[in-house]
Scaffold this active site. Structure first.
Site, short mmCIF file in Angstrom:
data_model
loop_
_atom_site.label_atom_id
_atom_site.label_comp_id
_atom_site.label_asym_id
_atom_site.label_seq_id
_atom_site.Cartn_x
_atom_site.Cartn_y
_atom_site.Cartn_z
N SER A 63 53.28 33.35 36.46
CA SER A 63 53.77 33.15 35.09
C SER A 63 55.17 33.69 34.91
CB SER A 63 52.83 33.85 34.09
OG SER A 63 51.57 33.24 34.06
N HIS A 114 40.19 31.91 43.47
CA HIS A 114 39.30 31.05 44.24
C HIS A 114 39.96 30.39 45.46
CE1 HIS A 114 40.18 27.56 41.15
NE2 HIS A 114 41.21 27.87 41.88
#
Length: 229
Positions: A63, A114
């Site tokens: 981000s 993940h």
């Protein structure tokens, strides 16, 4: 104040000072955590100090610095010494490290990601920047579906989600400790998204409030993300 994405600092310290001058960083604890975590270790060095998001591979991004600052400020009073924190979609590991610094020697920040390759990249970055956090167990990185949280280390005083969900996962609300707070972007990809704050009172009641409009990649399964990369 420079427009987001237009400010290009020469160093991590200059970038963090800019965020403080812009009143995005308001607390000394967030300032110290971001000042101590060199963004260049977690993304491409030539672009590390631009106030804009950066791709880190596998359809993931780190981000923009101002979004990390907002997230830490919204969670600041929950990231106290000894607290437990969860960073969902930990990606580069940058924000997980900031959370680990803020929760102190007796706290823990868990980053769940993940994509195994991203977890491995994050571990390498943290070893170069703050190896003591991994060594002392103050930062723990795991591979898993962040939409399900990570109950093994919960409940959590602070949960941050770094991707947009169509709705707030109930598993994350369930894993909030009494008095805990969840920060999550909610909305569909390429449409209006809102950063939401979810607070759980000491007696278990849930309150939600909208914070600001945002744009995040979607919170999804790893197969979709592999196809996107």
């Amino acid at each position: 104040m420079a427009l987001y994405g237009r400010f290009h600092a020469k160093s991590n310290q200059e970038l963090v000072q800019y965020l403080k001058r812009a009143a995005i960083i308001r607390s000394e604890r967030v300032f110290e955590a971001m000042n101590a975590t060199d963004r260049a270790k977690y993304t491409q060095p030539g672009y590390a100090y631009i106030d804009a998001p950066q791709g880190i591979g596998y359809g993931a991004t780190i981000s923009a610095p101002h979004m990390h600052a907002y997230a830490l400020e919204y969670l600041e009073d929950k990231l106290r010494s000894g607290a437990r924190a969860l960073d969902v979609g930990s990606g580069s590991g940058y924000l997980t490290v900031c959370m680990g610094i803020m929760t102190g020697p007796s706290g823990v920040a868990v980053g769940i990601e993940h994509i195994p390759e991203l977890k491995a990249m994050a571990e390498k970055s943290i070893r170069e920047d703050h190896p003591e956090l991994l060594r002392d167990g103050r930062v723990v990185l795991v591979v898993g579906d962040g939409r399900l949280g990570y109950p093994e280390r919960g409940p959590y005083d602070a949960i941050h989600v770094g991707a947009a969900s169509k709705q707030i996962p109930q598993a994350l609300i369930d894993q909030l400790a009494p008095g805990g707070r969840l920060i999550i972007p909610v909305g569909r990809e390429n449409s209006d998204q809102t950063l939401m704050q979810v607070d759980k009172s000491l007696d278990g009641n849930i309150k939600q409030r909208s914070l600001l409009g945002v744009v995040f990649v979607p919170l999804t399964d790893k197969d979709w993300q592999y196809r996107r990369s």
